[in-house]
Design an enzyme around this catalytic site. Sequence first.
Site, PDB file in Angstrom:
ATOM      1  N   LYS A   1       0.788  -1.088   0.037  1.00 42.62           N
ATOM      2  CA  LYS A   1      -0.084   0.118  -0.103  1.00 42.62           C
ATOM      3  C   LYS A   1       1.008   1.332   0.033  1.00 42.62           C
ATOM      4  CE  LYS A   1      -3.764  -0.135   2.361  1.00 42.62           C
ATOM      5  NZ  LYS A   1      -4.704  -0.091   3.344  1.00 42.62           N
TER       6      LYS A   1
ATOM      7  N   LYS B   1       1.934  -4.347  11.360  1.00 42.07           N
ATOM      8  CA  LYS B   1       0.626  -4.562  11.897  1.00 42.07           C
ATOM      9  C   LYS B   1       0.635  -5.236  13.166  1.00 42.07           C
ATOM     10  CE  LYS B   1      -3.563  -4.212   9.720  1.00 42.07           C
ATOM     11  NZ  LYS B   1      -3.926  -3.021   8.852  1.00 42.07           N
TER      12      LYS B   1
ATOM     13  N   SER C   1     -10.467   7.642  10.371  1.00 38.71           N
ATOM     14  CA  SER C   1      -9.900   7.682   8.962  1.00 38.71           C
ATOM     15  C   SER C   1     -10.872   7.024   8.113  1.00 38.71           C
ATOM     16  CB  SER C   1      -8.825   6.461   9.103  1.00 38.71           C
ATOM     17  OG  SER C   1      -9.161   5.314   9.292  1.00 38.71           O
TER      18      SER C   1
ATOM     19  N   GLY D   1     -21.207  -4.293   3.333  1.00 36.99           N
ATOM     20  CA  GLY D   1     -20.731  -4.087   4.665  1.00 36.99           C
ATOM     21  C   GLY D   1     -21.027  -2.478   4.671  1.00 36.99           C
TER      22      GLY D   1
ATOM     23  N   GLY E   1     -20.574  -0.807   7.608  1.00 34.56           N
ATOM     24  CA  GLY E   1     -19.801  -0.108   8.966  1.00 34.56           C
ATOM     25  C   GLY E   1     -19.089   1.013   8.679  1.00 34.56           C
TER      26      GLY E   1
ATOM     27  N   VAL F   1     -16.493   2.750   7.380  1.00 37.18           N
ATOM     28  CA  VAL F   1     -16.101   3.044   5.881  1.00 37.18           C
ATOM     29  C   VAL F   1     -17.309   2.855   4.816  1.00 37.18           C
ATOM     30  CG1 VAL F   1     -14.638   2.346   3.936  1.00 37.18           C
ATOM     31  CG2 VAL F   1     -13.680   2.382   6.199  1.00 37.18           C
TER      32      VAL F   1
ATOM     33  N   ARG G   1     -28.670  -1.987  10.051  1.00 34.96           N
ATOM     34  CA  ARG G   1     -28.266  -1.444   8.888  1.00 34.96           C
ATOM     35  C   ARG G   1     -29.135  -0.949   8.018  1.00 34.96           C
ATOM     36  NH1 ARG G   1     -23.575   1.054  10.699  1.00 34.96           N
ATOM     37  NH2 ARG G   1     -22.379  -0.565  11.789  1.00 34.96           N
TER      38      ARG G   1
ATOM     39  N   ALA H   1     -12.376  -3.087   1.640  1.00 35.09           N
ATOM     40  CA  ALA H   1     -11.986  -4.251   2.676  1.00 35.09           C
ATOM     41  C   ALA H   1     -10.463  -4.851   2.310  1.00 35.09           C
ATOM     42  CB  ALA H   1     -13.076  -5.279   2.404  1.00 35.09           C
TER      43      ALA H   1
END
Length: 342
Positions: free
Chosen positions: A60, A72, A142, A176, A178, A180, A204, A255
């Site tokens: 990345k 990580k 973020s 998803g 969530g 983000v 959701r 993801a």
Amino acid sequence: MLDHEQVLIRRGPRSGLPVILALHSTALGPAAGGVRLWHYPGWRDGLTDALRLSAAMTLKFAVTDLARGGGKTVVAMPQGTRLDPARRRDVLRDVAEVIDSIGGRYAAGPDVGTSPADMAVIREFTPHVFCTPEDQGGSGDSSPHTARGTLAALRAVSRRLYGEAGLKGLRMGLIGLGHVGEHLARLLAAEGVELTVTDIDAARTRTAEEIGAAWTGPEEIISADVDILIPAALGGVLTTRVVRDLRCRAVVGPANNQLHAAEVADLLYQRGIVWIPDYVAGAGGVINAVTTELHHFTSDDARARVDTIEDIVTELLRTADDLGVTPAQAGHEMAQRRIRAA
């Protein structure tokens, strides 16, 4: 073969939980990466996750041309573990001590299961942290920046598929909702995308109704007739079976670790489905945090840097065409070229 520079596995003296820090590379600069606090069948599964995620962070940073390496931290909680506030603080202090023990070679931010508030606790015990709350001088959550970067990647893919970067009228399926995923869903709805969404949390559906998105089940969305599928939840969603059921023209999402196995990228390529590596599509959040907190860019400069993801994806697709390889291979080659140059 282990290609990581250093891997630390310690039983937290306060929490009793395994704390795993995987330092993949510092070739481009000190490493950075999130702290993942999650449930695993066993600590070895957490180790596997940490190794994969840290290697992806190296890619990345290299592909986005940031002077950082990949790392990580994973806290591998047994299934069913619940943390009260006191024990959570113990976990974060254990994490901070592991991070501090390697002397600034790695800085940590939030990931699945952690937040800017957790980073503030870690900062009490080590300075090697970012994405602390905005009211404490950090860059905060973020998620909006990750969503913005994914939107930039989607523009590049739209141009590849349809000749223009506009997204209005395109059909997209988002997996998803969530932190983000919800931000991204709202951005896409504002762009005029025909959006279908899903989440394992049925509550959701209220978000879907609010933004005018259709709702479907997690199994059904995989085979939905959409232009682009957007994985925005946990990893491993793209298996060989799933890829055979896809009806989309591209898969682009934030993801982490979307591919269940490396050969899935080849299967996507064989089916003519454009897949943008998740370490590019999901890079916006860490780009913003690192450039503002660790490299001291202004917020406007950091936002502009996030928007360059559109150019990076365009370059990646062009490289894949030139070399006759998958986007996954092209991204790896772009990253390795920059690491070798360093």
